[in-house]
Design an enzyme around this catalytic site. Sequence first.
Site, PDB file in Angstrom:
ATOM      1  N   HIS A  93       0.860  -1.200   0.000  1.00 49.61           N
ATOM      2  CA  HIS A  93       0.000   0.000   0.000  1.00 49.61           C
ATOM      3  C   HIS A  93       0.891   1.242   0.000  1.00 49.61           C
ATOM      4  CE1 HIS A  93      -2.661   3.152   1.460  1.00 49.61           C
ATOM      5  NE2 HIS A  93      -3.643   2.433   0.959  1.00 49.61           N
ATOM      6  N   GLY A 171      -7.099   9.524   0.144  1.00 45.39           N
ATOM      7  CA  GLY A 171      -7.420  10.308   1.325  1.00 45.39           C
ATOM      8  C   GLY A 171      -7.515  11.801   1.081  1.00 45.39           C
TER       9      GLY A 171
HETATM   10  P1  PGA Z   1      -9.216   6.582   0.528  1.00 45.91           P
HETATM   11  O1  PGA Z   1      -8.049   5.487   0.755  1.00 45.91           O
HETATM   12  O2  PGA Z   1     -10.419   5.847   0.022  1.00 45.91           O
HETATM   13  O3  PGA Z   1      -9.425   7.172   1.880  1.00 45.91           O
HETATM   14  O4  PGA Z   1      -8.712   7.551  -0.473  1.00 45.91           O
HETATM   15  C1  PGA Z   1      -7.822   4.487  -0.189  1.00 45.91           C
HETATM   16  C2  PGA Z   1      -6.691   3.618   0.242  1.00 45.91           C
HETATM   17  O5  PGA Z   1      -5.754   4.086   0.887  1.00 45.91           O
HETATM   18  O6  PGA Z   1      -6.661   2.423  -0.055  1.00 45.91           O
END
Ligand code: PGA
Length: 244
Positions: A93, A171
Amino acid sequence: MNLFVANWKMNLGGRKSLQLAEELIDSLPEPLPGEVVLCPPATALFMVGEKLKGTPLQLGCQNIYHEEKGAYTGEISPSFVKEAGALYVMVGHSERRHYFQEGGQLLARKIKVALQWGLQPILCVGENLEERETNRAWPRVKEQITEALVGFEEGELKDLVVAYEPVWAIGTGHSAQPADVQEMVYFIREELVNLRGLRILYGGSVKGDNIKDFMELPDIEGVLVGGASLDAREFSRIVNWEKN
Ligand code: PGA
């Protein structure tokens, strides 16, 4: 089959993870319109795994170590993850790449050990903003994929899932443009991985309001959801996207 992965990151302890798992069991549509995988923090893995038994929801882990056991203080053994009932594990990730300098050969080893333990790896790849703006997104993703899949025979990777998550979309509330996602995902499928039946997910600010844009792309078979997966109603909207 479509895959909806909830990445709770380091946001919920044991009690709250259990509570959210219960809310999701109650609120997700029946039958599920795809596979739904909950990835709680490691300390909640076993408890959530017990809760999911007998339900159609699957368990996943956010990370594993590449050895089975030994003097690796603080690490998470793939065998423990398996024992907790997980079927999936996320590998590489962007937050692990960024904060813990993960990449390259290490990720190949994690994928190898995951497969040995019957865990389906979800390999996360994606360029950062600078790479996108300087036209280096494609070589970056190519590099991430080739490094992580080096040395594997085609047959070994039949359970692999790839998640394309542009770092600048994670995010931030700014998801990528669906057309750009399709282009990259097509490149991953046709040029880089070329495995029959490979599932590719999109991740980065997915929510109930934009899920359709991604699920309708020809090469996308699911999503990896962070923030919006912490809310049972919102995540149910995402899973139930065809009805919304
Ligand atoms: P998000 O995160 O949906 O908050 O953008 C996605 C992820 O980190 O897998």
